[in-house]
Enzyme design. Structure first.
Site, short mmCIF file in Angstrom:
data_model
loop_
_atom_site.label_atom_id
_atom_site.label_comp_id
_atom_site.label_asym_id
_atom_site.label_seq_id
_atom_site.Cartn_x
_atom_site.Cartn_y
_atom_site.Cartn_z
N TRP A 15 32.51 67.62 82.96
CA TRP A 15 33.37 67.75 81.34
C TRP A 15 34.53 68.72 81.40
O TRP A 15 34.95 69.38 82.14
CB TRP A 15 32.21 68.41 80.27
CG TRP A 15 31.55 67.33 80.15
CD1 TRP A 15 29.90 67.82 79.73
CD2 TRP A 15 31.38 66.28 79.26
NE1 TRP A 15 28.93 66.93 79.93
CE2 TRP A 15 29.92 66.37 79.09
CE3 TRP A 15 31.76 65.79 78.65
CZ2 TRP A 15 29.39 64.83 78.16
CZ3 TRP A 15 31.98 64.31 77.61
CH2 TRP A 15 30.38 63.85 77.75
N ASN B 119 28.18 58.65 80.13
CA ASN B 119 27.26 59.61 81.05
C ASN B 119 26.13 60.04 81.47
O ASN B 119 26.50 59.18 81.59
CB ASN B 119 28.31 61.06 79.97
CG ASN B 119 28.00 61.26 78.39
OD1 ASN B 119 28.57 60.35 77.48
ND2 ASN B 119 26.92 61.91 78.14
N ASP B 120 25.64 60.83 80.87
CA ASP B 120 24.52 61.47 81.79
C ASP B 120 23.31 60.02 81.61
O ASP B 120 23.16 59.12 80.69
CB ASP B 120 23.32 61.89 80.75
CG ASP B 120 24.11 63.08 80.02
OD1 ASP B 120 25.63 63.11 80.35
OD2 ASP B 120 23.66 63.87 79.37
N GLU C 260 21.68 72.02 79.37
CA GLU C 260 21.35 70.61 79.69
C GLU C 260 21.16 70.07 80.32
O GLU C 260 20.65 70.17 81.81
CB GLU C 260 23.48 70.55 78.89
CG GLU C 260 23.83 70.79 78.15
CD GLU C 260 24.98 70.17 78.00
OE1 GLU C 260 25.28 70.09 76.79
OE2 GLU C 260 26.09 69.55 78.73
N PHE D 187 21.09 60.90 71.57
CA PHE D 187 21.76 61.94 72.84
C PHE D 187 20.72 61.77 73.33
O PHE D 187 19.41 60.77 74.53
CB PHE D 187 22.32 63.10 72.16
CG PHE D 187 23.13 63.55 71.85
CD1 PHE D 187 24.42 63.22 71.66
CD2 PHE D 187 23.92 64.97 71.65
CE1 PHE D 187 25.76 62.91 71.09
CE2 PHE D 187 24.85 65.08 71.47
CZ PHE D 187 25.83 64.69 71.24
N SER D 188 21.63 62.37 74.96
CA SER D 188 20.14 62.43 76.46
C SER D 188 19.19 62.21 76.19
O SER D 188 18.33 63.34 75.25
CB SER D 188 21.05 62.90 77.14
OG SER D 188 22.19 62.69 77.61
N TRP E 291 32.79 54.21 77.72
CA TRP E 291 32.42 55.05 78.57
C TRP E 291 31.03 55.21 79.02
O TRP E 291 30.23 54.93 78.26
CB TRP E 291 33.18 56.05 76.87
CG TRP E 291 32.39 57.59 77.82
CD1 TRP E 291 31.16 57.63 76.88
CD2 TRP E 291 33.13 58.35 78.50
NE1 TRP E 291 31.29 59.48 77.46
CE2 TRP E 291 32.06 59.54 78.72
CE3 TRP E 291 34.60 59.39 79.11
CZ2 TRP E 291 32.27 60.57 78.62
CZ3 TRP E 291 34.49 59.87 79.62
CH2 TRP E 291 33.81 61.08 79.50
N GLN F 274 24.53 57.25 78.76
CA GLN F 274 24.72 57.32 77.35
C GLN F 274 25.61 56.62 77.95
O GLN F 274 26.13 56.88 78.07
CB GLN F 274 25.53 59.49 77.85
CG GLN F 274 24.20 60.40 77.22
CD GLN F 274 23.38 60.62 76.07
OE1 GLN F 274 24.54 60.50 75.09
NE2 GLN F 274 22.73 59.65 75.47
C1 FRU Z 1 25.16 66.54 79.11
C2 FRU Z 1 25.21 66.17 77.48
C3 FRU Z 1 23.75 66.17 76.69
C4 FRU Z 1 23.91 65.23 75.22
C5 FRU Z 1 24.60 64.11 75.85
C6 FRU Z 1 25.52 63.69 75.40
O1 FRU Z 1 26.39 65.56 79.73
O2 FRU Z 1 26.64 66.95 76.79
O3 FRU Z 1 23.43 67.36 76.69
O4 FRU Z 1 22.33 65.07 75.01
O5 FRU Z 1 25.50 64.67 77.27
O6 FRU Z 1 26.06 63.13 75.54
#
Ligand code: FRU
Length: 453
Positions: free
Chosen positions: A301, A38-39, A218, A98-99, A36, A55
């Site tokens: 999300w 994300n950011d 965010e 985290f990010s 997986w 991420q």
């Molecule tokens: C944004 C977020 C950030 C956080 C990260 C966690 O998509 O929610 O705020 O740091 O993803 O994976």
């Protein structure tokens, strides 16, 4: 509890690559080898190459304790995967790295990221940490961590939501814009300052949003393009309008100016950066040519994660990178020339096997269809709106929105469309990037491109 280490993550990736089903895994868009994402994080130009961190949860096609994956590219066409850069292996980041972002200082690559900590009683803290690397591959978390905790924030900010530092340098000082949650439920960006990247202090509330602009912003970013200052934020629950901000989590561009005496950003205009279904947490870098380039997560999300539902062993990818140009208070987004040149040209009637590029002049209303008779998406220009419509895609993608989300659109007088196809996506740029729409699509049959209106 499982011990998350870099060694374990890197070994898992190598040992499990054959579990990945590449049916929908994009070709020209960046995705991780497995697992997986994300950011985008730590997007930076370092020693002649573009580095992208992200991420990352390698162990499943769903969000889990966050690591930072890492890759680099010279041209955004081919990517080299590098070892995982950060694992949640310290007390101050034990429930996730985290990010965050990156900055180059003294030929060293510095990272600032959020440590996510869930205490035994269920309370959450988010703290800021620093790591650095002299070879651009192996990172050392510094002894001073955490370098900023919720204790430095004014009392009306909530320390449990204090994350996503984006570094920048100005007049020999270092700063980070960081997302913070205000007690009155308004999105807030705080500014932290440092002289050496190791010791950090609170500078100011850089920008506080209005009530309709979402309760948590965010992944803030701050930069200038051609002398115009911008903030990019990803607000949760920005109030939707007829056509804009219709994803529960939007990507929002705020243009304005900075009062550097007070260290405050004064907002002058607000717009949605991309009008498709899947564009979140964008982050930018500045390269050696002075180009400001942004890349975002191509997902949102709360939405169905199709490759996860299908058991394909991977989930999510990035958008294409876009070079930003100031266009009044807006930004024009241009896909790098090398990327466009690498894509096969598509014409009406063609079958799109994987990637492709279509350029079209728009004179009138126009509806294009990609797919087969009973599994397709439509896009085009109708009544002053450029749109993408996923309602005829067989694979259902639902979200947490209380309103229909199958169609997204942007109001604009369109003269030209540039469309980039990949195995699981459509990206539309209107009038050379004046507006864009980015959406993930999952079509299982033949993908033929036709004009239906
Ligand atoms: C944004 C977020 C950030 C956080 C990260 C966690 O998509 O929610 O705020 O740091 O993803 O994976």
């Amino acid at each position: 509890m499982k011990a998350y280490t870099l060694e374990a993550a890197n070994a898992y990736i190598v040992d499990n690559l054959d579990r990945v089903n590449p049916q929908f895994k994009p070709d020209i868009h960046f995705s991780a080898p497995i697992g997986w994402i994300n950011d985008p994080n730590g997007f930076v130009y370092f020693r002649g190459e573009y580095h992208l961190f992200y991420q990352y949860y390698p162990y499943g096609s769903f969000w889990g304790p966050m690591h930072w994956g890492h890759a680099k590219t010279k041209d955004f066409v081919s990517w080299e995967h590098l070892p995982v850069a950060l694992a949640p292996d310290k007390d101050y980041d034990k429930d996730g790295c985290f990010s965050g972002s990156a900055l180059v200082k003294d030929d060293t690559l510095w990272l600032m990221y959020t440590g996510h900590i869930v205490h035994e009683d269920g309370r959450v803290s988010q703290v800021q940490n620093i790591a650095y690397s002299t070879d651009g591959i192996h990172f050392e978390k510094i002894e001073e961590n955490p370098v900023a905790t919720g204790d430095i924030l004014p009392p009306d900010l909530i320390a449990a939501d204090f994350r996503d530092p984006k570094l920048f340098e100005k007049d020999g000082h270092y700063y980070a814009v960081v997302a913070a949650k205000h007690k009155d439920e308004r999105g807030t960006v705080v500014l932290l300052g440092s002289d050496d990247l190791r010791n950090w202090h609170f500078e100011s509330i850089f920008l506080k949003g209005e009530a309709h602009q979402g309760f948590m912003w965010e992944c803030p970013d701050f930069f200038e393009v051609d002398g115009q200052a911008y903030i990019l934020v990803s607000p949760m629950r920005y109030q939707e309008t007829d056509h804009d901000f219709r994803n529960l989590n939007s990507s929002v561009l705020i243009a304005g100016r900075v009062d550097w005496e007070k260290k405050e950003f004064l907002q002058e205009s607000v717009s949605e950066l991309d009008h498709g279904h899947d564009f979140y947490a964008p982050q930018s870098l500045l390269d050696d040519k002075g180009q400001r380039i942004v890349i975002a997560w191509m997902h949102n999300w709360g939405r169905t994660v199709v490759p996860h539902e299908l058991g394909h062993g991977w989930a999510c990818n990035m958008t294409l990178p876009r070079i930003l140009h100031a266009d009044g208070h807006q930004l024009r987004q241009e896909v790098p020339e090398e990327v466009l040149a690498s894509l096969p040209r598509i014409q009406l009637g063609d079958e799109v096997a994987s990637t492709g590029y279509l350029e079209m002049e728009v004179k009138d209303n126009l509806v294009l269809r990609l797919g087969d008779e009973d599994d397709y998406v439509e896009f085009g220009y109708q009544d002053g709106l450029v749109f993408i419509d996923r309602s005829h895609q067989k694979m259902d993608i639902s979200g947490e929105e209380a309103w229909p989300i199958s169609r997204r659109s942007v109001e604009i007088e369109a003269q030209q469309l540039q469309v980039i196809f990949d195995k699981n996506s459509l990206e539309i740029f209107v009038n050379k990037g004046q507006e864009s729409l980015t959406s993930a699509i999952y079509l299982q049959g033949k993908k033929t491109l036709q004009q239906v209106k």
